[in-house]
Design a protein around this motif. Structure first.
Motif, PDB file in Angstrom:
ATOM      1  N   GLU A  75      -7.224 -11.489   8.207  1.00 24.16           N
ATOM      2  CA  GLU A  75      -7.026 -10.013   8.040  1.00 24.16           C
ATOM      3  C   GLU A  75      -6.903  -9.432   6.646  1.00 24.16           C
ATOM      4  O   GLU A  75      -7.522  -8.481   6.401  1.00 24.16           O
ATOM      5  N   ARG A  76      -6.497 -10.323   5.839  1.00 24.82           N
ATOM      6  CA  ARG A  76      -6.341  -9.795   4.277  1.00 24.82           C
ATOM      7  C   ARG A  76      -7.615  -9.748   3.718  1.00 24.82           C
ATOM      8  O   ARG A  76      -8.036  -8.778   2.790  1.00 24.82           O
ATOM      9  N   TYR A  77      -8.764 -10.633   4.089  1.00 26.46           N
ATOM     10  CA  TYR A  77      -9.857 -10.511   3.554  1.00 26.46           C
ATOM     11  C   TYR A  77     -10.668  -9.259   4.158  1.00 26.46           C
ATOM     12  O   TYR A  77     -11.555  -8.621   3.375  1.00 26.46           O
ATOM     13  N   ILE A  78     -10.564  -8.726   5.312  1.00 26.77           N
ATOM     14  CA  ILE A  78     -11.105  -7.553   6.050  1.00 26.77           C
ATOM     15  C   ILE A  78     -10.585  -6.526   4.971  1.00 26.77           C
ATOM     16  O   ILE A  78     -11.508  -5.571   4.799  1.00 26.77           O
ATOM     17  N   TYR A  79      -9.416  -6.342   4.895  1.00 21.82           N
ATOM     18  CA  TYR A  79      -8.956  -5.140   4.078  1.00 21.82           C
ATOM     19  C   TYR A  79      -9.412  -5.184   2.739  1.00 21.82           C
ATOM     20  O   TYR A  79      -9.631  -4.129   2.050  1.00 21.82           O
ATOM     21  N   ALA A  80      -9.546  -6.341   2.036  1.00 26.38           N
ATOM     22  CA  ALA A  80     -10.114  -6.486   0.889  1.00 26.38           C
ATOM     23  C   ALA A  80     -11.393  -5.986   0.838  1.00 26.38           C
ATOM     24  O   ALA A  80     -12.002  -5.247  -0.211  1.00 26.38           O
ATOM     25  N   PHE A  81     -12.468  -6.221   1.838  1.00 23.08           N
ATOM     26  CA  PHE A  81     -13.624  -5.983   1.913  1.00 23.08           C
ATOM     27  C   PHE A  81     -13.801  -4.261   2.131  1.00 23.08           C
ATOM     28  O   PHE A  81     -14.612  -3.663   1.534  1.00 23.08           O
ATOM     29  N   ILE A  82     -12.699  -3.969   2.904  1.00 23.93           N
ATOM     30  CA  ILE A  82     -12.949  -2.301   3.049  1.00 23.93           C
ATOM     31  C   ILE A  82     -12.503  -1.661   1.754  1.00 23.93           C
ATOM     32  O   ILE A  82     -13.217  -0.579   1.217  1.00 23.93           O
ATOM     33  N   PRO A 160      -7.403 -10.855  -7.307  1.00 26.02           N
ATOM     34  CA  PRO A 160      -8.702 -10.436  -7.998  1.00 26.02           C
ATOM     35  C   PRO A 160      -9.195  -8.873  -7.933  1.00 26.02           C
ATOM     36  O   PRO A 160      -9.613  -8.492  -8.703  1.00 26.02           O
ATOM     37  N   VAL A 161      -8.924  -8.519  -6.526  1.00 26.45           N
ATOM     38  CA  VAL A 161      -9.155  -6.866  -6.511  1.00 26.45           C
ATOM     39  C   VAL A 161      -8.235  -6.112  -7.342  1.00 26.45           C
ATOM     40  O   VAL A 161      -8.926  -5.248  -7.986  1.00 26.45           O
ATOM     41  N   VAL A 162      -7.104  -6.353  -7.562  1.00 27.44           N
ATOM     42  CA  VAL A 162      -6.250  -5.633  -8.557  1.00 27.44           C
ATOM     43  C   VAL A 162      -6.755  -5.796  -9.841  1.00 27.44           C
ATOM     44  O   VAL A 162      -6.768  -4.811 -10.569  1.00 27.44           O
ATOM     45  N   LEU A 163      -7.131  -6.970 -10.254  1.00 25.94           N
ATOM     46  CA  LEU A 163      -7.486  -7.221 -11.654  1.00 25.94           C
ATOM     47  C   LEU A 163      -8.772  -6.472 -12.028  1.00 25.94           C
ATOM     48  O   LEU A 163      -8.880  -5.971 -12.831  1.00 25.94           O
ATOM     49  N   LEU A 164      -9.828  -6.861 -10.971  1.00 28.27           N
ATOM     50  CA  LEU A 164     -10.931  -5.872 -11.193  1.00 28.27           C
ATOM     51  C   LEU A 164     -10.936  -4.396 -11.205  1.00 28.27           C
ATOM     52  O   LEU A 164     -11.516  -3.469 -12.075  1.00 28.27           O
ATOM     53  N   GLU A 165      -9.827  -3.978 -10.260  1.00 28.85           N
ATOM     54  CA  GLU A 165      -9.814  -2.392 -10.112  1.00 28.85           C
ATOM     55  C   GLU A 165      -9.157  -2.009 -11.419  1.00 28.85           C
ATOM     56  O   GLU A 165      -9.338  -0.961 -12.116  1.00 28.85           O
ATOM     57  N   ASP A 166      -8.016  -2.787 -11.883  1.00 24.46           N
ATOM     58  CA  ASP A 166      -7.369  -2.121 -13.364  1.00 24.46           C
ATOM     59  C   ASP A 166      -8.416  -2.424 -14.502  1.00 24.46           C
ATOM     60  O   ASP A 166      -8.348  -1.526 -15.168  1.00 24.46           O
ATOM     61  N   PHE A 167      -9.219  -3.345 -14.538  1.00 21.59           N
ATOM     62  CA  PHE A 167      -9.981  -3.427 -15.500  1.00 21.59           C
ATOM     63  C   PHE A 167     -11.223  -2.379 -15.798  1.00 21.59           C
ATOM     64  O   PHE A 167     -11.120  -1.717 -16.497  1.00 21.59           O
ATOM     65  N   GLY A 168     -11.729  -1.991 -14.377  1.00 21.81           N
ATOM     66  CA  GLY A 168     -12.341  -0.895 -14.178  1.00 21.81           C
ATOM     67  C   GLY A 168     -11.839   0.333 -14.709  1.00 21.81           C
ATOM     68  O   GLY A 168     -12.470   1.208 -15.024  1.00 21.81           O
ATOM     69  N   ALA A 211     -17.604  -6.834  -3.060  1.00 19.66           N
ATOM     70  CA  ALA A 211     -17.889  -6.942  -1.965  1.00 19.66           C
ATOM     71  C   ALA A 211     -18.499  -8.337  -1.604  1.00 19.66           C
ATOM     72  O   ALA A 211     -18.473  -9.122  -0.508  1.00 19.66           O
ATOM     73  N   ILE A 212     -19.480  -8.871  -2.675  1.00 25.94           N
ATOM     74  CA  ILE A 212     -19.931 -10.018  -2.801  1.00 25.94           C
ATOM     75  C   ILE A 212     -18.864 -11.216  -2.399  1.00 25.94           C
ATOM     76  O   ILE A 212     -18.978 -12.386  -1.731  1.00 25.94           O
ATOM     77  N   GLU A 213     -17.868 -11.121  -3.349  1.00 27.18           N
ATOM     78  CA  GLU A 213     -16.839 -12.443  -3.125  1.00 27.18           C
ATOM     79  C   GLU A 213     -16.024 -12.294  -1.970  1.00 27.18           C
ATOM     80  O   GLU A 213     -15.788 -13.313  -1.421  1.00 27.18           O
ATOM     81  N   THR A 214     -15.827 -11.004  -1.646  1.00 28.85           N
ATOM     82  CA  THR A 214     -14.938 -10.893  -0.261  1.00 28.85           C
ATOM     83  C   THR A 214     -15.854 -11.221   0.885  1.00 28.85           C
ATOM     84  O   THR A 214     -15.317 -12.168   1.841  1.00 28.85           O
ATOM     85  N   LYS A 215     -17.107 -11.063   0.944  1.00 30.72           N
ATOM     86  CA  LYS A 215     -18.070 -11.521   1.692  1.00 30.72           C
ATOM     87  C   LYS A 215     -17.855 -13.103   2.232  1.00 30.72           C
ATOM     88  O   LYS A 215     -17.928 -13.448   3.333  1.00 30.72           O
ATOM     89  N   SER A 216     -17.902 -13.879   1.111  1.00 28.70           N
ATOM     90  CA  SER A 216     -17.861 -15.023   1.188  1.00 28.70           C
ATOM     91  C   SER A 216     -16.686 -15.825   1.779  1.00 28.70           C
ATOM     92  O   SER A 216     -16.644 -16.504   2.735  1.00 28.70           O
ATOM     93  N   LEU A 217     -15.600 -14.928   1.666  1.00 29.38           N
ATOM     94  CA  LEU A 217     -14.252 -15.236   2.123  1.00 29.38           C
ATOM     95  C   LEU A 217     -14.239 -15.032   3.758  1.00 29.38           C
ATOM     96  O   LEU A 217     -13.719 -16.064   4.345  1.00 29.38           O
ATOM     97  N   LEU A 218     -14.931 -13.947   3.797  1.00 27.34           N
ATOM     98  CA  LEU A 218     -15.044 -13.467   5.480  1.00 27.34           C
ATOM     99  C   LEU A 218     -15.829 -14.544   6.345  1.00 27.34           C
ATOM    100  O   LEU A 218     -15.469 -14.721   7.401  1.00 27.34           O
ATOM    101  N   LEU A 219     -16.775 -14.963   5.568  1.00 30.77           N
ATOM    102  CA  LEU A 219     -17.691 -16.132   6.315  1.00 30.77           C
ATOM    103  C   LEU A 219     -17.150 -17.240   6.461  1.00 30.77           C
ATOM    104  O   LEU A 219     -17.548 -18.073   7.455  1.00 30.77           O
ATOM    105  N   GLY A 220     -16.246 -17.521   5.377  1.00 26.28           N
ATOM    106  CA  GLY A 220     -15.541 -18.858   5.785  1.00 26.28           C
ATOM    107  C   GLY A 220     -15.700 -19.884   4.703  1.00 26.28           C
ATOM    108  O   GLY A 220     -16.838 -20.262   4.517  1.00 26.28           O
TER     109      GLY A 220
END
Length: 333
Positions: A75-82, A160-168, A211-220
């Motif tokens: 579920e952590r992957y789902i929320y990261a994708f959201i 990774p999400v926080v890193l990319l958000e803060d960098f952006g 989205a691309i990186e999180t999709k890979s985690l969601l797929l497994g």
């Protein structure tokens, strides 16, 4: 470690973004700068994203149920994708729309001219603190990996999400500062529109990467190569197993790995001795890779002829019983 570090980084980013969002909104109200509006919406979106990550982490801790026997770790992957969707739509697309609107009616900043520059400088300082916290927590688990590899291969999505958000956010603040600064210097509102457009493109790009990186985690995703090597060694590092016929791994969550393997065992006198051997193999796997919490081992008799045919197994043994009379831990198909 990754979960605790991710939570600390998320909280730091959340507090920073709430403060930044409020100051930016005040600056937009006073000056009418589109760059300030885009940045304030960006900070509001980031604050919501951090809330989503915290919610996902909490919901992922729920116990397994008959309907969800492997638990809720993914579920952590789902929320990261959201989060990536929110960043794309609320942050990026809104900024691009606001830039288009501003370009149609460019206006200089004529009142409270010192406010946007002051706010942006303060925001850069607050965002730098948040980014520094994310870097510090990431370094605890990154090891010798490059930052690109860490973001691409990390199984816990929060850092990774926080890193990319803060960098952006930091790059966006600089772009907003350039747009506002040039508007103040030249009196041309097109600079403000250009800065807003650049922020929109930046946010859309980061959202797509997420989205691309999180999709890979969601797929497994399966275990990393170094963990696979440890598991293979643990399986064959005893007298119970002759060889691995085939094996597959899957992350059920950032800190939970499933291992399923068909193993070739030597002929034995009883189901009890077979069950003891399987339990010993499982214990070695969990010692070598502690996150391997769900293990399914199917014993079989290896056949070279069958291996050449592509199956590797000559016959299937009956499901063994453990010493307690329960099914051996864990036979699978």
């Amino acid at each position: 470690m990754s979960a605790n570090g991710g939570t600390k980084a998320i909280v730091a980013a959340l507090l920073a973004n709430i403060g930044i969002a409020v100051t930016k909104l005040i600056a937009w109200i006073l000056t009418g700068s589109s760059s300030m509006l885009a940045e304030s919406i960006h900070s509001v979106a980031d604050s919501g994203n951090q809330g989503l990550l915290l919610l996902g982490g909490r919901r992922a801790k729920r116990e397994a149920t008959p309907q969800h026997p492997f638990g809720y770790g993914r579920e952590r992957y789902i929320y990261a994708f959201i989060v990536s969707i929110v960043l794309f739509s609320v942050g990026g697309l809104f900024a691009l729309y606001e830039a288009y609107h501003k370009a149609q009616h460019p206006e200089p900043i004529t009142s409270w001219q010192w406010v946007p520059v002051t706010v942006l400088v303060i925001a850069i300082g607050m965002e730098t603190y948040s980014f520094r916290t994310a870097i510090k927590e990431s370094n605890l688990i990154r090891g010798s990996q490059s930052w690109v590899r860490f973001i691409r291969r990390a199984k816990a999505p929060e850092l990774p999400v926080v890193l990319l958000e803060d960098f952006g956010a930091l790059i966006g603040l600089v772009l907003a500062l350039v747009g506002v600064g040039m508007t103040l210097i030249t009196g041309d509102g097109m600079w403000d529109a250009a800065g807003t457009a650049a922020i929109g493109v930046l946010l859309v790009t980061i959202a797509i990467v997420l989205a691309i990186e999180t999709k890979s985690l969601l797929l497994g995703e399966g275990a990393e190569q170094h963990d696979l090597a440890k598991i293979e060694q643990a399986v064959t590092d005893g007298p119970e197993v002759e060889r691995i016929i085939h094996m597959k791994t899957l992350y059920l969550g950032p800190e939970e790995l499933m291992v399923a393997a068909k193993i070739a065992v030597s002929p034995c006198d009883s189901a009890e001795s077979l069950a003891r051997g399987i339990n010993a193999v499982e214990a070695r796997i969990r010692t070598a890779v502690p996150i391997a919490r769900v293990i399914y081992l199917e014993p079989d008799i290896y056949s070279a002829a069958a291996d050449q045919a592509g199956t590797g197994a000559a016959s299937h043994t009956a499901v063994p019983q453990s010493e307690t009379g329960e099914q051996a831990d864990h036979p699978g198909s």
